[in-house]
Design a protein around this motif. Structure first.
Motif, mmCIF file in Angstrom:
data_model
loop_
_atom_site.group_PDB
_atom_site.id
_atom_site.type_symbol
_atom_site.label_atom_id
_atom_site.label_comp_id
_atom_site.label_asym_id
_atom_site.label_seq_id
_atom_site.Cartn_x
_atom_site.Cartn_y
_atom_site.Cartn_z
ATOM 1 N N THR A 197 0.814 -1.219 0.000
ATOM 2 C CA THR A 197 0.000 0.000 0.000
ATOM 3 C C THR A 197 0.842 1.261 0.000
ATOM 4 O OG1 THR A 197 -0.150 -0.112 2.418
ATOM 5 C CG2 THR A 197 -1.937 -1.135 1.156
ATOM 6 N N SER A 198 2.102 1.146 -0.427
ATOM 7 C CA SER A 198 2.964 2.323 -0.506
ATOM 8 C C SER A 198 3.872 2.183 -1.714
ATOM 9 C CB SER A 198 3.802 2.461 0.770
ATOM 10 O OG SER A 198 4.694 3.556 0.669
ATOM 11 N N GLY A 199 3.653 3.042 -2.715
ATOM 12 C CA GLY A 199 4.500 2.991 -3.892
ATOM 13 C C GLY A 199 4.004 3.905 -4.989
ATOM 14 N N THR A 200 4.954 4.519 -5.712
ATOM 15 C CA THR A 200 4.619 5.344 -6.863
ATOM 16 C C THR A 200 4.616 4.486 -8.123
ATOM 17 O OG1 THR A 200 6.935 5.938 -7.196
ATOM 18 C CG2 THR A 200 5.631 7.382 -5.783
ATOM 19 N N MET A 201 4.043 5.033 -9.190
ATOM 20 C CA MET A 201 3.902 4.273 -10.427
ATOM 21 C C MET A 201 4.957 4.673 -11.456
ATOM 22 S SD MET A 201 1.518 2.082 -10.029
ATOM 23 C CE MET A 201 2.308 1.922 -8.415
ATOM 24 N N PRO A 202 5.375 3.729 -12.292
ATOM 25 C CA PRO A 202 6.337 4.047 -13.353
ATOM 26 C C PRO A 202 5.719 4.974 -14.393
ATOM 27 C CG PRO A 202 5.494 1.809 -13.600
ATOM 28 C CD PRO A 202 4.983 2.305 -12.287
ATOM 29 N N LEU A 203 6.569 5.745 -15.060
ATOM 30 C CA LEU A 203 6.118 6.682 -16.085
ATOM 31 C C LEU A 203 6.447 6.150 -17.476
ATOM 32 C CD1 LEU A 203 7.360 10.033 -14.464
ATOM 33 C CD2 LEU A 203 5.048 9.031 -14.352
ATOM 34 N N GLY A 204 5.649 6.556 -18.439
ATOM 35 C CA GLY A 204 5.958 6.296 -19.836
ATOM 36 C C GLY A 204 5.757 4.868 -20.306
ATOM 37 N N LEU A 205 4.924 4.096 -19.632
ATOM 38 C CA LEU A 205 4.688 2.723 -20.068
ATOM 39 C C LEU A 205 4.061 2.717 -21.456
ATOM 40 C CD1 LEU A 205 3.241 1.156 -16.783
ATOM 41 C CD2 LEU A 205 5.624 1.253 -17.549
ATOM 42 N N ASN A 206 4.717 2.082 -22.420
ATOM 43 C CA ASN A 206 4.189 2.091 -23.788
ATOM 44 C C ASN A 206 4.525 0.824 -24.573
ATOM 45 O OD1 ASN A 206 6.910 2.424 -24.252
ATOM 46 N ND2 ASN A 206 6.740 4.472 -25.127
ATOM 47 N N GLU A 207 5.103 -0.193 -23.904
ATOM 48 C CA GLU A 207 5.474 -1.412 -24.601
ATOM 49 C C GLU A 207 5.088 -2.649 -23.796
ATOM 50 O OE1 GLU A 207 9.558 -1.659 -25.604
ATOM 51 O OE2 GLU A 207 9.609 0.245 -26.713
ATOM 52 N N ILE A 208 4.614 -3.677 -24.495
ATOM 53 C CA ILE A 208 4.444 -5.004 -23.922
ATOM 54 C C ILE A 208 5.507 -5.893 -24.560
ATOM 55 C CG2 ILE A 208 2.897 -6.970 -23.617
ATOM 56 C CD1 ILE A 208 0.561 -5.056 -24.047
ATOM 57 N N ASN A 209 6.320 -6.546 -23.731
ATOM 58 C CA ASN A 209 7.433 -7.328 -24.251
ATOM 59 C C ASN A 209 7.541 -8.672 -23.550
ATOM 60 O OD1 ASN A 209 8.924 -5.655 -26.234
ATOM 61 N ND2 ASN A 209 9.081 -4.235 -24.511
ATOM 62 N N PHE A 210 8.069 -9.660 -24.298
ATOM 63 C CA PHE A 210 8.428 -10.943 -23.702
ATOM 64 C C PHE A 210 9.891 -10.885 -23.249
ATOM 65 C CE2 PHE A 210 4.643 -12.017 -26.031
ATOM 66 C CZ PHE A 210 4.018 -12.968 -25.221
ATOM 67 N N THR A 211 10.225 -9.774 -22.563
ATOM 68 C CA THR A 211 11.511 -9.564 -21.909
ATOM 69 C C THR A 211 11.211 -8.742 -20.660
ATOM 70 O OG1 THR A 211 12.080 -7.420 -22.895
ATOM 71 C CG2 THR A 211 12.588 -9.396 -24.199
ATOM 72 N N ARG A 212 12.261 -8.313 -19.927
ATOM 73 C CA ARG A 212 12.030 -7.474 -18.750
ATOM 74 C C ARG A 212 11.870 -5.998 -19.123
ATOM 75 N NH1 ARG A 212 17.836 -7.107 -15.504
ATOM 76 N NH2 ARG A 212 18.887 -5.746 -17.009
ATOM 77 N N GLY A 213 11.893 -5.704 -20.438
ATOM 78 C CA GLY A 213 11.712 -4.337 -20.907
ATOM 79 C C GLY A 213 12.875 -3.843 -21.727
ATOM 80 N N ASP A 214 14.082 -4.246 -21.351
ATOM 81 C CA ASP A 214 15.276 -3.780 -22.052
ATOM 82 C C ASP A 214 15.871 -4.850 -22.956
ATOM 83 O OD1 ASP A 214 16.212 -5.526 -20.193
ATOM 84 O OD2 ASP A 214 17.581 -4.139 -19.197
ATOM 85 N N GLY A 215 15.147 -5.931 -23.194
ATOM 86 C CA GLY A 215 15.617 -6.994 -24.065
ATOM 87 C C GLY A 215 16.258 -8.158 -23.345
ATOM 88 N N ALA A 216 16.545 -7.993 -22.050
ATOM 89 C CA ALA A 216 17.181 -9.065 -21.283
ATOM 90 C C ALA A 216 16.132 -10.008 -20.693
ATOM 91 C CB ALA A 216 18.046 -8.476 -20.170
ATOM 92 N N ASN A 217 16.583 -11.161 -20.213
ATOM 93 C CA ASN A 217 15.705 -12.142 -19.547
ATOM 94 C C ASN A 217 14.509 -12.504 -20.408
ATOM 95 O OD1 ASN A 217 16.236 -10.464 -16.372
ATOM 96 N ND2 ASN A 217 17.476 -12.006 -17.374
ATOM 97 N N LYS A 218 14.766 -12.933 -21.618
ATOM 98 C CA LYS A 218 13.699 -13.268 -22.564
ATOM 99 C C LYS A 218 12.785 -14.350 -22.004
ATOM 100 C CE LYS A 218 16.275 -12.016 -26.738
ATOM 101 N NZ LYS A 218 17.431 -11.441 -26.029
ATOM 102 N N PHE A 219 11.486 -14.214 -22.290
ATOM 103 C CA PHE A 219 10.503 -15.192 -21.836
ATOM 104 C C PHE A 219 10.448 -16.350 -22.823
ATOM 105 C CE2 PHE A 219 6.339 -17.156 -21.697
ATOM 106 C CZ PHE A 219 6.152 -17.355 -20.346
ATOM 107 N N PHE A 220 10.772 -17.545 -22.342
ATOM 108 C CA PHE A 220 10.587 -18.762 -23.109
ATOM 109 C C PHE A 220 9.592 -19.620 -22.337
ATOM 110 C CE2 PHE A 220 15.089 -17.693 -24.286
ATOM 111 C CZ PHE A 220 14.780 -17.273 -25.569
ATOM 112 N N GLY A 221 8.473 -19.933 -22.975
ATOM 113 C CA GLY A 221 7.409 -20.682 -22.329
ATOM 114 C C GLY A 221 6.183 -20.731 -23.203
ATOM 115 N N LYS A 222 5.055 -21.129 -22.613
ATOM 116 C CA LYS A 222 3.779 -21.184 -23.314
ATOM 117 C C LYS A 222 2.877 -20.071 -22.797
ATOM 118 C CE LYS A 222 4.070 -26.237 -23.403
ATOM 119 N NZ LYS A 222 3.414 -27.491 -22.946
ATOM 120 N N THR A 223 2.154 -19.427 -23.714
ATOM 121 C CA THR A 223 1.283 -18.310 -23.352
ATOM 122 C C THR A 223 -0.092 -18.498 -23.979
ATOM 123 O OG1 THR A 223 3.197 -16.826 -23.321
ATOM 124 C CG2 THR A 223 1.021 -15.805 -23.355
#
Length: 355
Positions: free
Chosen positions: A309-335
């Protein structure tokens, strides 16, 4: 790739992989060393073609088929498709070191379609995983994974019972085989056919995922229905972000077995963190992370498992990715589903969504 699962399709995201077996279906080839009778085109394979091979034991002494030459030390997963015949009994799929039954093994009862013992019985060889997947029509894909510090082979042996390295009472036993694969990974990916040379399949990629119009940086929900390809193997992440990891909302599998993580990061600082253990990650799980100023929560399969119940929100969200956002930790799995809501849903709505 799209694969069926319990009657409902899912997107299959896999890493780049190479089948190191040069003849994955032609077991009469000289690259396969045999001490059994080989009959090609004996039954319909999982491909739907008449191209599966029947192997029959001709004695009670070391009935095997293995790929030659060896593979150097490293991480490997050996897999093969198997189907029982009128009398099959037990087989052992191995990452084999040579010299008797030494190496990493998994025993499988073809008559009753069940995994038996699995072990590693030679120094320098470590068992890391075993899977059996039923494909219908009595076909199974069996895999064994492990690490080696010396040379190894893919080997399939008929054996006298669960966990026994003896070869008595197996004369006349037979089964059908197809689609052998060796990968320098610690889990099996989908089958890669070969005909005379190794073959590499490229990594699966998702482009143009998401729309800016469907994303709200102030509040919302990131939802996914996902299953892992392997448990505890690397960090695999999907995210809502600004193209970096500094402003992101992420759901991920970790290197820890049976665990799902979720994070909200704003301006490079973690605002919400959840580390949930005891999850059957190889099964499909419905996961939702709610984000709103001072109101954050993670839901898994109808249960609210973490809040903050304590936290600010990130700004500028504009992408959905199968990574952590910067291209690293790619998601391999079933969706089966990946979705974003532009507003923070209520607890009753999130419970309904994830149940």
């Amino acid at each position: 790739n799209v694969v069926p699962d319990s009657g409902c399709g899912s997107w299959l995201w896999e890493p780049q992989s190479t089948n190191l077996i040069t003849q994955s279906e032609l077991f009469s080839d000289s690259s396969w060393v045999k001490n059994q009778t080989i009959n090609e085109n004996a039954t319909i394979s999982p491909s739907g073609l008449l191209d599966a091979t029947k192997i029959t034991c001709t004695s009670n002494s070391y009935n095997y088929i293995f790929r030659n030459p060896y593979f150097p030390s490293g991480n490997y997963t050996n897999s093969i498709f198997l189907k029982k015949d009128a009398s099959s009994g037990w087989v052992a799929l191995r990452i084999w070191s040579g010299g008797g039954a030494n190496g990493i093994s998994v025993w499988f009862d073809l008559d009753n379609n069940q995994i038996g013992t699995s072990n590693s019985n030679v120094a320098g060889f470590t068992l890391t995983g075993v899977t059996s997947k039923h494909l219908g029509n009595d076909w199974y894909r069996l895999s064994v994974s492990g690490t080696t510090d010396s040379n190894s082979y893919l080997s399939l042996n008929f054996v006298d019972g669960d966990g026994l390295n003896t070869y008595t009472n197996v004369s006349g036993k037979s089964c059908f085989i197809w689609g052998a694969q060796v990968e320098a990974l610690n889990y099996a990916t989908s089958y890669i056919p070969t005909e005379g040379s190794t073959v590499t399949r490229n990594q699966d990629l998702c482009t143009n995922g998401g729309s800016l119009a469907s994303i709200n940086s102030t509040s919302g929900v990131l939802y996914a229905e996902i299953a892992a390809l392997a448990d505890g193997v690397g960090t695999r992440t999907m995210s809502l972000s600004d193209g970096t990891n500094n402003n992101s909302i992420t759901i991920r599998y970790t290197t820890n077995s049976g665990r799902i993580n979720a994070f909200i990061v704003a301006g490079g600082f973690i605002q919400f963190s959840a580390n949930i253990s005891g999850v059957s990650v190889l099964d499909f799980n419905k996961v939702a992370i709610k984000y709103s100023l001072n109101d954050m929560a993670l839901w898994i399969n109808g249960v609210k498992v973490a809040t903050d119940t304590s936290g600010t929100m990130p700004l500028g969200l504009n992408e959905i990715n199968f990574t952590r956002g910067d291209g690293a930790n790619k998601f391999f799995g079933k969706t089966k589903c990946l979705a974003v809501w532009k507003e923070a849903l209520s607890d009753s709505e999130l419970q309904s969504l994830t149940t």
